[in-house]
Design an enzyme around this catalytic site. Structure first.
Site, PDB file in Angstrom:
ATOM      1  N   CYS A  27       1.007  -1.094  -0.263  1.00 36.11           N
ATOM      2  CA  CYS A  27      -0.138   0.009  -0.099  1.00 36.11           C
ATOM      3  C   CYS A  27       1.236   1.183   0.060  1.00 36.11           C
ATOM      4  O   CYS A  27       1.394   1.721   0.824  1.00 36.11           O
ATOM      5  CB  CYS A  27      -1.108   0.033   1.300  1.00 36.11           C
ATOM      6  SG  CYS A  27      -1.845   1.477   1.268  1.00 36.11           S
ATOM      7  N   GLU A 126      -3.555   0.395  -6.685  1.00 38.82           N
ATOM      8  CA  GLU A 126      -2.446  -0.662  -7.313  1.00 38.82           C
ATOM      9  C   GLU A 126      -1.415  -1.253  -8.798  1.00 38.82           C
ATOM     10  O   GLU A 126      -2.661  -0.368  -9.586  1.00 38.82           O
ATOM     11  CB  GLU A 126      -2.534  -2.423  -6.942  1.00 38.82           C
ATOM     12  CG  GLU A 126      -3.206  -2.026  -4.648  1.00 38.82           C
ATOM     13  CD  GLU A 126      -1.763  -2.728  -4.321  1.00 38.82           C
ATOM     14  OE1 GLU A 126      -0.657  -2.409  -5.080  1.00 38.82           O
ATOM     15  OE2 GLU A 126      -1.901  -2.650  -3.310  1.00 38.82           O
TER      16      GLU A 126
END
Length: 258
Positions: A27, A126
């Site tokens: 993340c 992502e």
């Protein structure tokens, strides 16, 4: 290629701050641009200072968190945890901590026990390898509502401040070098089935009824929250403008060019 900082013998377990603005593993980017009133209502907390919508939240930025100490206040801390014992902040700026070992690592064990926080978000990014390069995707809850990620925080005091040398201007280039810095990190875990198609890790996402347990629960109850998220997620490709953290505007949400 991305360069990372490794320190403290924990390179297999943690994500370090990249040296330059490119997409990061785990993340490394998220968003929080829901209306202020919606965020405050969702978390039952009020902002202690100004709220600035973030379309491309990145490491080293000052971002909203909710701590166990002040669960009714949304305050700002810098993303990239600096352990309280670090001599130099540049050696330790952890943007993620691995949930499986967070209670064992020197950099996080004390914070895991005493300084937990919620990191509000309404999406995260992502990157997936596709023909022609890496395509960024924005991941949200299926209903698009804000959510929280499990975090830890620390207060780092520069060594010159601890010894009093800062009062005499020794070893610092500016007054900012003498300031106490509050920082946070986001926990990551194994991906659920949905996220496995995008990455081999995912942030620890908490349901609303789990947040009080994360902040105030005992060790067994907290540990039970650190698995993959079991709710519904959604994703869509977005503009590669999100690759650069200086691009912090709604334009990063645009569909990729054909």
């Amino acid at each position: 290629m991305i360069g990372f900082k490794f320190a403290g013998g924990e390179s297999n377990d943690q994500q370090y701050l990249p040296f330059h603005p490119e997409p990061t593993p785990m993340c490394g980017r998220y968003s929080l641009f829901a209306p202020r009133e919606d965020i405050e209502e969702r978390f039952g907390a009020t902002f202690a200072d100004d709220y600035e919508p973030r379309y491309n939240a990145a490491p080293r930025q000052s971002l909203p968190v909710i701590t166990a100490e002040e669960p009714e206040t949304i305050r700002h801390m810098e993303w990239g945890l600096i352990p309280s014992w670090a001599d130099d902040r540049s050696d330790f700026e952890f943007i993620n901590a691995r949930a499986e070992t967070v209670d064992q690592k020197r950099s996080f064990a004390e914070a895991y026990e005493q300084r937990r926080c919620l990191v509000p978000a309404d999406g995260f990014y992502e990157w997936k390898a596709e023909r022609g390069g890496k395509q960024p995707y924005r991941v949200t809850l299926a209903d698009q509502r804000p959510f929280s990620m499990a975090g830890l925080y620390e207060r780092w005091e520069p060594p010159q401040r601890q010894t009093g040398l800062g009062e005499f201007g020794a070893g610092t280039d500016s007054e900012d070098d003498d300031e106490i810095v509050e920082t946070f990190t986001i926990l990551t875990t194994e991906p659920n089935e949905f996220m496995a198609d995008l990455h081999h890790r995912m942030s620890v996402i908490l349901d609303p009824d789990e947040e009080a347990t994360w902040l105030h629960g005992d060790e067994e109850a907290r540990a039970a929250l650190l698995g993959p998220y079991d709710g519904e997620l959604a994703s869509r490709p977005v503009s590669t403008a999100v690759n650069d953290p200086s691009n912090d505007s709604p334009a990063v949400l645009d569909a990729p060019e054909a």
